[in-house]
Scaffold this motif. Sequence first.
Motif, PDB file in Angstrom:
ATOM      1  N   TYR A 164      15.174-103.822  35.621  1.00 20.33           N
ATOM      2  CA  TYR A 164      14.882-103.994  37.049  1.00 20.33           C
ATOM      3  C   TYR A 164      14.912-102.652  37.777  1.00 20.33           C
ATOM      4  O   TYR A 164      15.024-102.618  39.004  1.00 20.33           O
ATOM      5  N   ALA A 165      14.825-101.549  37.035  1.00 20.82           N
ATOM      6  CA  ALA A 165      14.875-100.227  37.654  1.00 20.82           C
ATOM      7  C   ALA A 165      13.738-100.032  38.657  1.00 20.82           C
ATOM      8  O   ALA A 165      13.923 -99.375  39.693  1.00 20.82           O
ATOM      9  N   HIS A 166      12.568-100.597  38.372  1.00 24.40           N
ATOM     10  CA  HIS A 166      11.443-100.449  39.293  1.00 24.40           C
ATOM     11  C   HIS A 166      11.735-101.132  40.626  1.00 24.40           C
ATOM     12  O   HIS A 166      11.292-100.661  41.684  1.00 24.40           O
ATOM     13  N   ILE A 167      12.473-102.240  40.583  1.00 31.99           N
ATOM     14  CA  ILE A 167      12.816-102.941  41.821  1.00 31.99           C
ATOM     15  C   ILE A 167      13.778-102.086  42.641  1.00 31.99           C
ATOM     16  O   ILE A 167      13.609-101.922  43.859  1.00 31.99           O
TER      17      ILE A 167
ATOM     18  N   GLY B  76       3.426-105.886  43.924  1.00 31.20           N
ATOM     19  CA  GLY B  76       2.798-105.400  42.701  1.00 31.20           C
ATOM     20  C   GLY B  76       3.755-105.081  41.574  1.00 31.20           C
ATOM     21  O   GLY B  76       3.314-104.689  40.483  1.00 31.20           O
ATOM     22  N   ILE B  77       5.066-105.214  41.768  1.00 28.86           N
ATOM     23  CA  ILE B  77       6.016-104.973  40.682  1.00 28.86           C
ATOM     24  C   ILE B  77       5.962-106.159  39.723  1.00 28.86           C
ATOM     25  O   ILE B  77       6.318-107.288  40.089  1.00 28.86           O
ATOM     26  N   GLY B  78       5.503-105.908  38.511  1.00 28.47           N
ATOM     27  CA  GLY B  78       5.264-106.999  37.565  1.00 28.47           C
ATOM     28  C   GLY B  78       6.509-107.770  37.170  1.00 28.47           C
ATOM     29  O   GLY B  78       6.432-108.949  36.817  1.00 28.47           O
ATOM     30  N   ARG B  79       7.668-107.141  37.206  1.00 25.72           N
ATOM     31  CA  ARG B  79       8.901-107.807  36.785  1.00 25.72           C
ATOM     32  C   ARG B  79       9.556-108.600  37.910  1.00 25.72           C
ATOM     33  O   ARG B  79      10.548-109.287  37.684  1.00 25.72           O
ATOM     34  N   LEU B  80       9.017-108.503  39.101  1.00 21.44           N
ATOM     35  CA  LEU B  80       9.582-109.209  40.247  1.00 21.44           C
ATOM     36  C   LEU B  80       8.752-110.445  40.562  1.00 21.44           C
ATOM     37  O   LEU B  80       7.571-110.348  40.904  1.00 21.44           O
TER      38      LEU B  80
ATOM     39  N   SER C  21       4.824-111.802  41.676  1.00 19.09           N
ATOM     40  CA  SER C  21       4.124-111.808  40.393  1.00 19.09           C
ATOM     41  C   SER C  21       4.401-113.105  39.653  1.00 19.09           C
ATOM     42  O   SER C  21       5.521-113.622  39.687  1.00 19.09           O
ATOM     43  N   ALA C  22       3.391-113.631  38.987  1.00 21.16           N
ATOM     44  CA  ALA C  22       3.545-114.847  38.187  1.00 21.16           C
ATOM     45  C   ALA C  22       3.428-114.544  36.698  1.00 21.16           C
ATOM     46  O   ALA C  22       3.297-115.446  35.880  1.00 21.16           O
TER      47      ALA C  22
END
Length: 356
Positions: free
Chosen positions: A28-31, A84-88, A103-104
């Motif tokens: 979750y570092a990108h978040i 646009g964060i794919g993991r969120l 994101s789904a």
Amino acid sequence: MSDQTFTQYLLDVQDAARGPQRPPGHDYAHILSAVAVSMKLTASLVSRGPLALSGASRSAGEPGTLQRGLRRLATRTLLERVAGIGRLAAVSIAGDPSIHQISAGLDARYLLLAEALHGSGGLYENQTVGLAFSILERLGGGPCGEADFMQPETRQVCAGIGLYGPSTMLVLTTGHGVDGFTLDRDVGNFVLTHPQMTIPTSSGSFAINPSEARHWPAPTKRYVDECLRGSDGPRGRDFTMRWNASAVIGAFRVLVNGGLFMAPDTGRRVGLWGMPLMHNAAPLAFLAEQAGGAATTGGERILDLVPLSLTQRIPIFFGAVEEVRRIERYVDEHARGLDEGQSYPLFHHRTLFIEP
């Protein structure tokens, strides 16, 4: 050795997430990076005050205008940064019944809860305001609904607060202690300034809203009375009472100075009583425990709670373990009638103070 930047910290978080004890994709570092960037932008907005608003809004000159305007801008800034964060998978914003789908995809493993501008009512008086956020790991797939967020608060993987004041600070935990970062405006990055924060075990301060003293439950009155009687009372030492009408400021004070922050159940259900469980109380409780403290409703550990709704509100006491356990004991003794007949001298009059 130079100070560690938040970017370097995130790389460590990412490396740890990819370790042998973590499943692939647990990252979750990108978040966190997006939250930090939104904080930099929001800090600039807050520092400009009314100048950040459009001409019509700026000229209104009412406290609520500045509060609503900057709160909307801070919320929009956060949502734009995480888009646009794919993991969120989705975001829940305090006070907003909508679930913001992000994101789904199959990698959308996380949920973000946030109050982008906590304590915004103090902006008109140029006071410090803040941010509170929490990250949960998702259990299912597909489009998100409110039910996806209804998880035990022990499932938080990360939580933090931000402060927009004389300096901009980000304080967070990833489950391995609490670290505090200060924004270095010259280089545009957060720098680790408060590593492994721990709540001092001994403190002579507490925070509570004195304007609601007449509505406090008996255990709270007992606690405050004993503190304010100082060295002549049963505590045998002097205490200082502080109140800023901000749980984020209260949490930071507890982290650096110890003591106890209290928002008791006043028995009133008008207005905004208590504290939002998911957007405020849960991340603060996670921080408190990771810093060696505790957080309770008076009868239950907050991290043991399973939320009933996104808008659920609860009483909260958080701070040094010794003080939290004391208030829990007072609540238990009151429930069993063991404090019947006790006198609270400071509450014999209409104010907190004994008249000479």
